[in-house]
Write a protein that holds these residues in place. Sequence first.
Motif, PDB file in Angstrom:
ATOM      1  N   LEU A 147       0.828  -1.209   0.000  1.00 17.69           N
ATOM      2  CA  LEU A 147       0.000   0.000   0.000  1.00 17.69           C
ATOM      3  C   LEU A 147       0.858   1.253   0.000  1.00 17.69           C
ATOM      4  CD1 LEU A 147      -2.795  -1.020   2.533  1.00 17.69           C
ATOM      5  CD2 LEU A 147      -2.923  -0.976   0.032  1.00 17.69           C
ATOM      6  N   THR A 148       1.948   1.220   0.725  1.00 20.19           N
ATOM      7  CA  THR A 148       2.852   2.363   0.776  1.00 20.19           C
ATOM      8  C   THR A 148       3.493   2.608  -0.582  1.00 20.19           C
ATOM      9  OG1 THR A 148       3.316   1.862   3.092  1.00 20.19           O
ATOM     10  CG2 THR A 148       4.868   3.311   1.996  1.00 20.19           C
ATOM     11  N   ALA A 149       3.715   1.551  -1.341  1.00 22.14           N
ATOM     12  CA  ALA A 149       4.342   1.678  -2.652  1.00 22.14           C
ATOM     13  C   ALA A 149       3.412   2.290  -3.695  1.00 22.14           C
ATOM     14  CB  ALA A 149       4.843   0.314  -3.130  1.00 22.14           C
ATOM     15  N   LEU A 150       2.118   2.304  -3.434  1.00 24.44           N
ATOM     16  CA  LEU A 150       1.162   2.869  -4.387  1.00 24.44           C
ATOM     17  C   LEU A 150       1.292   4.385  -4.443  1.00 24.44           C
ATOM     18  CD1 LEU A 150      -2.068   0.878  -3.427  1.00 24.44           C
ATOM     19  CD2 LEU A 150      -0.525   0.421  -5.351  1.00 24.44           C
ATOM     20  N   THR A 151       0.964   4.946  -5.592  1.00 16.71           N
ATOM     21  CA  THR A 151       0.909   6.400  -5.710  1.00 16.71           C
ATOM     22  C   THR A 151      -0.366   6.874  -5.018  1.00 16.71           C
ATOM     23  OG1 THR A 151      -0.375   6.409  -7.758  1.00 16.71           O
ATOM     24  CG2 THR A 151       2.042   6.292  -7.984  1.00 16.71           C
ATOM     25  N   PRO A 152      -0.447   8.159  -4.663  1.00 18.73           N
ATOM     26  CA  PRO A 152      -1.695   8.655  -4.066  1.00 18.73           C
ATOM     27  C   PRO A 152      -2.911   8.394  -4.954  1.00 18.73           C
ATOM     28  CG  PRO A 152       0.050  10.232  -3.706  1.00 18.73           C
ATOM     29  CD  PRO A 152       0.607   9.176  -4.636  1.00 18.73           C
ATOM     30  N   GLN A 153      -2.752   8.508  -6.255  1.00 21.76           N
ATOM     31  CA  GLN A 153      -3.872   8.254  -7.167  1.00 21.76           C
ATOM     32  C   GLN A 153      -4.273   6.779  -7.141  1.00 21.76           C
ATOM     33  OE1 GLN A 153      -1.067   9.999  -7.937  1.00 21.76           O
ATOM     34  NE2 GLN A 153      -1.995  12.030  -8.009  1.00 21.76           N
ATOM     35  N   GLN A 154      -3.295   5.880  -7.063  1.00 15.73           N
ATOM     36  CA  GLN A 154      -3.590   4.451  -6.979  1.00 15.73           C
ATOM     37  C   GLN A 154      -4.265   4.114  -5.647  1.00 15.73           C
ATOM     38  OE1 GLN A 154       0.455   3.212  -7.660  1.00 15.73           O
ATOM     39  NE2 GLN A 154      -0.054   2.368  -9.686  1.00 15.73           N
ATOM     40  N   ARG A 155      -3.848   4.791  -4.579  1.00 17.34           N
ATOM     41  CA  ARG A 155      -4.482   4.576  -3.279  1.00 17.34           C
ATOM     42  C   ARG A 155      -5.952   4.979  -3.327  1.00 17.34           C
ATOM     43  NH1 ARG A 155       0.352   7.391  -0.136  1.00 17.34           N
ATOM     44  NH2 ARG A 155       1.850   5.713  -0.345  1.00 17.34           N
ATOM     45  N   LEU A 156      -6.214   6.129  -3.950  1.00 19.79           N
ATOM     46  CA  LEU A 156      -7.599   6.592  -4.060  1.00 19.79           C
ATOM     47  C   LEU A 156      -8.426   5.618  -4.885  1.00 19.79           C
ATOM     48  CD1 LEU A 156      -9.781   8.685  -3.521  1.00 19.79           C
ATOM     49  CD2 LEU A 156      -8.953   9.962  -5.515  1.00 19.79           C
ATOM     50  N   ALA A 157      -7.870   5.131  -5.981  1.00 17.94           N
ATOM     51  CA  ALA A 157      -8.590   4.173  -6.824  1.00 17.94           C
ATOM     52  C   ALA A 157      -8.875   2.886  -6.049  1.00 17.94           C
ATOM     53  CB  ALA A 157      -7.786   3.872  -8.090  1.00 17.94           C
ATOM     54  N   ARG A 158      -7.891   2.409  -5.293  1.00 16.48           N
ATOM     55  CA  ARG A 158      -8.082   1.190  -4.496  1.00 16.48           C
ATOM     56  C   ARG A 158      -9.125   1.414  -3.403  1.00 16.48           C
ATOM     57  NH1 ARG A 158      -8.814  -3.923  -4.270  1.00 16.48           N
ATOM     58  NH2 ARG A 158      -8.109  -4.901  -2.348  1.00 16.48           N
ATOM     59  N   TYR A 159      -9.066   2.587  -2.785  1.00 13.67           N
ATOM     60  CA  TYR A 159     -10.043   2.949  -1.756  1.00 13.67           C
ATOM     61  C   TYR A 159     -11.455   2.896  -2.333  1.00 13.67           C
ATOM     62  CZ  TYR A 159     -12.356   5.616   1.916  1.00 13.67           C
ATOM     63  OH  TYR A 159     -13.193   6.018   2.902  1.00 13.67           O
ATOM     64  N   GLN A 160     -11.629   3.431  -3.540  1.00 13.31           N
ATOM     65  CA  GLN A 160     -12.943   3.441  -4.182  1.00 13.31           C
ATOM     66  C   GLN A 160     -13.423   2.022  -4.472  1.00 13.31           C
ATOM     67  OE1 GLN A 160     -15.045   5.840  -4.439  1.00 13.31           O
ATOM     68  NE2 GLN A 160     -16.579   4.691  -5.559  1.00 13.31           N
ATOM     69  N   VAL A 161     -12.533   1.150  -4.915  1.00 10.13           N
ATOM     70  CA  VAL A 161     -12.897  -0.248  -5.187  1.00 10.13           C
ATOM     71  C   VAL A 161     -13.393  -0.912  -3.896  1.00 10.13           C
ATOM     72  CG1 VAL A 161     -11.946  -2.530  -5.743  1.00 10.13           C
ATOM     73  CG2 VAL A 161     -11.403  -0.562  -7.187  1.00 10.13           C
ATOM     74  N   LEU A 162     -12.639  -0.718  -2.817  1.00 14.36           N
ATOM     75  CA  LEU A 162     -13.038  -1.314  -1.540  1.00 14.36           C
ATOM     76  C   LEU A 162     -14.358  -0.737  -1.037  1.00 14.36           C
ATOM     77  CD1 LEU A 162      -9.579  -1.478   0.242  1.00 14.36           C
ATOM     78  CD2 LEU A 162     -10.867  -3.366  -0.791  1.00 14.36           C
ATOM     79  N   ARG A 163     -14.530   0.545  -1.219  1.00 20.64           N
ATOM     80  CA  ARG A 163     -15.777   1.194  -0.792  1.00 20.64           C
ATOM     81  C   ARG A 163     -16.972   0.613  -1.543  1.00 20.64           C
ATOM     82  NH1 ARG A 163     -16.337   7.715  -0.843  1.00 20.64           N
ATOM     83  NH2 ARG A 163     -18.292   7.584  -1.904  1.00 20.64           N
ATOM     84  N   GLU A 164     -16.810   0.394  -2.841  1.00 20.67           N
ATOM     85  CA  GLU A 164     -17.899  -0.179  -3.644  1.00 20.67           C
ATOM     86  C   GLU A 164     -18.191  -1.624  -3.250  1.00 20.67           C
ATOM     87  OE1 GLU A 164     -16.674   0.528  -7.677  1.00 20.67           O
ATOM     88  OE2 GLU A 164     -17.156   2.668  -7.559  1.00 20.67           O
ATOM     89  N   LEU A 165     -17.163  -2.352  -2.811  1.00 26.05           N
ATOM     90  CA  LEU A 165     -17.369  -3.728  -2.355  1.00 26.05           C
ATOM     91  C   LEU A 165     -18.074  -3.766  -1.007  1.00 26.05           C
ATOM     92  CD1 LEU A 165     -13.905  -5.330  -3.234  1.00 26.05           C
ATOM     93  CD2 LEU A 165     -16.116  -5.906  -4.270  1.00 26.05           C
ATOM     94  N   LEU A 166     -17.731  -2.841  -0.117  1.00 25.20           N
ATOM     95  CA  LEU A 166     -18.259  -2.858   1.242  1.00 25.20           C
ATOM     96  C   LEU A 166     -19.663  -2.267   1.369  1.00 25.20           C
ATOM     97  CD1 LEU A 166     -15.039  -1.898   3.214  1.00 25.20           C
ATOM     98  CD2 LEU A 166     -16.123  -4.138   3.052  1.00 25.20           C
TER      99      LEU A 166
END
Length: 127
Positions: free
Chosen positions: A7-26
Amino acid sequence: MIDLDALTALTPQQRLARYQVLRELLAPLEAEKDALNALIKADLQAGETVETAELRAVLKTSHSTTYPIEAFVAAFGPDQALAVASIDAKKVQARVKQRELAAGEVKEIAVVTPRSTALVIEPIRAA
């Protein structure tokens, strides 16, 4: 298990995209959990016993205590009432709106203390 290094290796934009994916799943799971919560509460309120071999559902009621000002003053006097009183910010703002209190003076004495910081994800609207 969470891979913090990944997660630390991700760019801020990748973190936001991943956050959105998890939010849509939850989100659907949260909605189902909320619906089950309401149904279980209704079962308990209807007198049902709700339990499994591992779990038991019970209703617990939290309480808040208030002291009516008139009764408090009558019992302990105005000095004690003033000593334990607190100022309600919503009531102050309502009096400012009604012009019973001067907005400038209220602002001068206000103390603003941050309580928490929440992450808010907002949609970007096309201009």
